[in-house]
Motif scaffolding. Structure first.
Motif, PDB file in Angstrom:
ATOM      1  N   LEU A 290      16.084  13.535 -14.226  1.00 32.36           N
ATOM      2  CA  LEU A 290      15.317  14.403 -15.127  1.00 32.36           C
ATOM      3  C   LEU A 290      14.385  15.328 -14.352  1.00 32.36           C
ATOM      4  CD1 LEU A 290      14.304  12.098 -18.134  1.00 32.36           C
ATOM      5  CD2 LEU A 290      15.709  14.168 -18.221  1.00 32.36           C
ATOM      6  N   GLY A 291      13.684  14.768 -13.376  1.00 33.83           N
ATOM      7  CA  GLY A 291      12.767  15.577 -12.583  1.00 33.83           C
ATOM      8  C   GLY A 291      13.484  16.674 -11.821  1.00 33.83           C
ATOM      9  N   ALA A 292      14.632  16.332 -11.211  1.00 36.15           N
ATOM     10  CA  ALA A 292      15.391  17.332 -10.465  1.00 36.15           C
ATOM     11  C   ALA A 292      15.924  18.421 -11.398  1.00 36.15           C
ATOM     12  CB  ALA A 292      16.544  16.663  -9.728  1.00 36.15           C
ATOM     13  N   ALA A 293      16.369  18.027 -12.591  1.00 36.91           N
ATOM     14  CA  ALA A 293      16.879  19.010 -13.553  1.00 36.91           C
ATOM     15  C   ALA A 293      15.773  19.970 -13.995  1.00 36.91           C
ATOM     16  CB  ALA A 293      17.480  18.296 -14.755  1.00 36.91           C
ATOM     17  N   ILE A 294      14.581  19.442 -14.224  1.00 38.63           N
ATOM     18  CA  ILE A 294      13.458  20.286 -14.622  1.00 38.63           C
ATOM     19  C   ILE A 294      13.096  21.260 -13.503  1.00 38.63           C
ATOM     20  CG2 ILE A 294      10.988  20.272 -15.130  1.00 38.63           C
ATOM     21  CD1 ILE A 294      11.417  17.741 -16.733  1.00 38.63           C
ATOM     22  N   MET A 295      13.046  20.765 -12.266  1.00 42.95           N
ATOM     23  CA  MET A 295      12.749  21.639 -11.140  1.00 42.95           C
ATOM     24  C   MET A 295      13.805  22.729 -11.003  1.00 42.95           C
ATOM     25  SD  MET A 295       9.906  20.630  -9.513  1.00 42.95           S
ATOM     26  CE  MET A 295      10.002  20.959  -7.763  1.00 42.95           C
ATOM     27  N   ALA A 296      15.071  22.358 -11.189  1.00 42.02           N
ATOM     28  CA  ALA A 296      16.145  23.343 -11.084  1.00 42.02           C
ATOM     29  C   ALA A 296      16.011  24.422 -12.149  1.00 42.02           C
ATOM     30  CB  ALA A 296      17.503  22.653 -11.191  1.00 42.02           C
ATOM     31  N   LEU A 297      15.713  24.025 -13.376  1.00 40.46           N
ATOM     32  CA  LEU A 297      15.565  24.994 -14.465  1.00 40.46           C
ATOM     33  C   LEU A 297      14.355  25.908 -14.242  1.00 40.46           C
ATOM     34  CD1 LEU A 297      16.380  22.737 -17.553  1.00 40.46           C
ATOM     35  CD2 LEU A 297      17.762  24.636 -16.653  1.00 40.46           C
ATOM     36  N   MET A 298      13.264  25.345 -13.748  1.00 33.00           N
ATOM     37  CA  MET A 298      12.061  26.150 -13.512  1.00 33.00           C
ATOM     38  C   MET A 298      12.285  27.163 -12.391  1.00 33.00           C
ATOM     39  SD  MET A 298       9.097  23.230 -14.039  1.00 33.00           S
ATOM     40  CE  MET A 298       7.712  24.383 -14.088  1.00 33.00           C
TER      41      MET A 298
ATOM     42  N   LEU B 285       0.827  -1.207   0.000  1.00 34.75           N
ATOM     43  CA  LEU B 285       0.000   0.000   0.000  1.00 34.75           C
ATOM     44  C   LEU B 285       0.861   1.257   0.000  1.00 34.75           C
ATOM     45  CD1 LEU B 285      -2.742   1.378   0.208  1.00 34.75           C
ATOM     46  CD2 LEU B 285      -2.591   1.122   2.706  1.00 34.75           C
ATOM     47  N   THR B 286       1.949   1.238   0.774  1.00 34.19           N
ATOM     48  CA  THR B 286       2.818   2.413   0.833  1.00 34.19           C
ATOM     49  C   THR B 286       3.433   2.720  -0.516  1.00 34.19           C
ATOM     50  OG1 THR B 286       3.361   1.911   3.147  1.00 34.19           O
ATOM     51  CG2 THR B 286       4.822   3.430   1.984  1.00 34.19           C
ATOM     52  N   GLY B 287       3.887   1.669  -1.202  1.00 38.89           N
ATOM     53  CA  GLY B 287       4.459   1.870  -2.526  1.00 38.89           C
ATOM     54  C   GLY B 287       3.449   2.439  -3.509  1.00 38.89           C
ATOM     55  N   ARG B 288       2.219   1.964  -3.422  1.00 37.72           N
ATOM     56  CA  ARG B 288       1.172   2.473  -4.315  1.00 37.72           C
ATOM     57  C   ARG B 288       0.900   3.949  -4.050  1.00 37.72           C
ATOM     58  NH1 ARG B 288      -3.330  -2.417  -3.968  1.00 37.72           N
ATOM     59  NH2 ARG B 288      -2.062  -4.024  -5.017  1.00 37.72           N
ATOM     60  N   VAL B 289       0.834   4.307  -2.768  1.00 39.13           N
ATOM     61  CA  VAL B 289       0.578   5.707  -2.425  1.00 39.13           C
ATOM     62  C   VAL B 289       1.718   6.594  -2.896  1.00 39.13           C
ATOM     63  CG1 VAL B 289       0.259   7.332  -0.523  1.00 39.13           C
ATOM     64  CG2 VAL B 289      -0.892   5.113  -0.474  1.00 39.13           C
ATOM     65  N   ASN B 290       2.955   6.160  -2.624  1.00 36.55           N
ATOM     66  CA  ASN B 290       4.115   6.969  -3.011  1.00 36.55           C
ATOM     67  C   ASN B 290       4.177   7.174  -4.521  1.00 36.55           C
ATOM     68  OD1 ASN B 290       4.804   7.059  -0.329  1.00 36.55           O
ATOM     69  ND2 ASN B 290       6.472   5.577  -0.482  1.00 36.55           N
ATOM     70  N   LYS B 291       4.012   6.096  -5.270  1.00 37.15           N
ATOM     71  CA  LYS B 291       4.065   6.194  -6.731  1.00 37.15           C
ATOM     72  C   LYS B 291       2.911   7.039  -7.278  1.00 37.15           C
ATOM     73  CE  LYS B 291       7.761   3.788  -7.414  1.00 37.15           C
ATOM     74  NZ  LYS B 291       8.987   4.449  -7.941  1.00 37.15           N
ATOM     75  N   SER B 292       1.739   6.883  -6.676  1.00 38.28           N
ATOM     76  CA  SER B 292       0.581   7.669  -7.119  1.00 38.28           C
ATOM     77  C   SER B 292       0.809   9.158  -6.868  1.00 38.28           C
ATOM     78  CB  SER B 292      -0.681   7.205  -6.389  1.00 38.28           C
ATOM     79  OG  SER B 292      -0.975   5.851  -6.690  1.00 38.28           O
ATOM     80  N   LEU B 293       1.413   9.489  -5.726  1.00 38.04           N
ATOM     81  CA  LEU B 293       1.704  10.886  -5.428  1.00 38.04           C
ATOM     82  C   LEU B 293       2.730  11.457  -6.408  1.00 38.04           C
ATOM     83  CD1 LEU B 293       1.818  10.836  -1.525  1.00 38.04           C
ATOM     84  CD2 LEU B 293       0.061  11.839  -2.984  1.00 38.04           C
ATOM     85  N   HIS B 294       3.717  10.647  -6.772  1.00 39.39           N
ATOM     86  CA  HIS B 294       4.695  11.098  -7.763  1.00 39.39           C
ATOM     87  C   HIS B 294       4.031  11.328  -9.122  1.00 39.39           C
ATOM     88  CE1 HIS B 294       7.866   9.823  -4.922  1.00 39.39           C
ATOM     89  NE2 HIS B 294       8.596  10.697  -5.579  1.00 39.39           N
ATOM     90  N   ALA B 295       3.144  10.420  -9.497  1.00 33.38           N
ATOM     91  CA  ALA B 295       2.436  10.584 -10.762  1.00 33.38           C
ATOM     92  C   ALA B 295       1.592  11.846 -10.753  1.00 33.38           C
ATOM     93  CB  ALA B 295       1.570   9.360 -11.038  1.00 33.38           C
ATOM     94  N   LEU B 296       0.895  12.076  -9.643  1.00 33.91           N
ATOM     95  CA  LEU B 296       0.049  13.255  -9.536  1.00 33.91           C
ATOM     96  C   LEU B 296       0.877  14.529  -9.580  1.00 33.91           C
ATOM     97  CD1 LEU B 296      -2.742  14.468  -9.077  1.00 33.91           C
ATOM     98  CD2 LEU B 296      -2.366  14.203  -6.612  1.00 33.91           C
ATOM     99  N   MET B 297       2.018  14.546  -8.890  1.00 26.42           N
ATOM    100  CA  MET B 297       2.875  15.725  -8.897  1.00 26.42           C
ATOM    101  C   MET B 297       3.339  16.061 -10.308  1.00 26.42           C
ATOM    102  SD  MET B 297       6.576  16.454  -7.107  1.00 26.42           S
ATOM    103  CE  MET B 297       7.453  15.701  -8.488  1.00 26.42           C
ATOM    104  N   ASN B 298       3.736  15.040 -11.072  1.00 23.59           N
ATOM    105  CA  ASN B 298       4.189  15.278 -12.447  1.00 23.59           C
ATOM    106  C   ASN B 298       3.072  15.833 -13.314  1.00 23.59           C
ATOM    107  OD1 ASN B 298       7.121  14.121 -13.141  1.00 23.59           O
ATOM    108  ND2 ASN B 298       6.245  12.866 -11.527  1.00 23.59           N
TER     109      ASN B 298
END
Length: 226
Positions: free
Chosen positions: A212-220, A35-48
């Motif tokens: 990739l995500g960290a690079a995008i956040m840094a550029l933004m 369940l924890t893995g599902r929540v974590n991955k879902s939150l990452h998907a939602l953030m993106n």
């Protein structure tokens, strides 16, 4: 489209990367057993997805809900990072805890960026020519009211922030991107069982997406430092 990136190619590229990353996390959320893995991955998907939507000023009416969800995700990862070792379903081990701390900062950074890029409608809709207020009078009012607006405003979007915070987050996410790139390069393929190879490919994909995500956040955030 927000004015962080004046080149449409850059905006489309960032949108594609964010959406692909979101699909990847959602796919793993569906396949995850815990369940924890599902929540974590879902939150990452939602953030993106929310970050991609922010690039195009989509769903401005859900702004407060977006910030609330991202803030809740931040607290969720903070709780995991400080959880007792007995709770093995949460972040267990030093490396896992550090990753949860990083994810909490990522969620907080996304919430901050969504709040910074909030569309402002009062400034553009409060003063309009009407029968009671001729256009010349409105122009006079607008001229005197202009200094009260935020210094960064385009097409009803305003940015009000501290450049020092943007600089710190730019440095943080830039450093995080370099760390994930180093971790990606250190993951060398070895001859082992199919199961181990699949697990290693998963780890490499995770490091690549994090970089990739960290690079995008840094550029933004870098575009908000001036």
């Amino acid at each position: 489209m927000i004015h962080l990136f004046s080149t449409p190619v850059v905006t489309w590229t960032f949108t594609a990367v964010l959406l692909l990353s979101g699909v990847y996390h959602l796919w793993h959320a569906i396949r995850s057993n815990g369940l924890t893995g599902r929540v974590n991955k879902s939150l990452h998907a939602l953030m993106n997805v929310l970050m991609a939507a922010m690039l195009w000023n989509l769903a401005p009416s859900t702004l407060l809900a977006q910030i609330a969800v991202l803030t809740g995700a931040t607290l969720w990862f903070v709780i995991q990072s400080v959880a007792r070792p007995e709770f093995r379903t949460l972040c267990a081990g030093r490396q896992s805890r550090l990753k949860c701390v990083y994810h909490s900062v990522s969620m907080a950074g996304a919430a901050l960026m969504v709040a910074i890029m909030a569309p402002v409608t009062t400034a553009s809709s409060a003063i309009r020519p009407t029968a009671a207020a001729p256009a010349s009078h409105v122009h006079h009012i607008t001229t005197h009211a202009a200094p009260t607006l935020a210094p960064y405003s385009t097409a009803g979007t305003t940015i009000s922030h501290s450049p020092s915070v943007a600089i710190m987050l730019t440095v943080f996410f830039g450093a995080a991107a370099l760390v994930f790139i180093v971790l990606l390069l250190r993951e060398r393929p070895i001859r082992t069982t199919t199961r181990h190879r699949a697990a290693r490919h998963f780890v490499r994909a995770e490091h690549g997406l994090e970089a990739l995500g960290a690079a995008i956040m840094a550029l933004m955030f870098a575009t908000m430092t001036t």
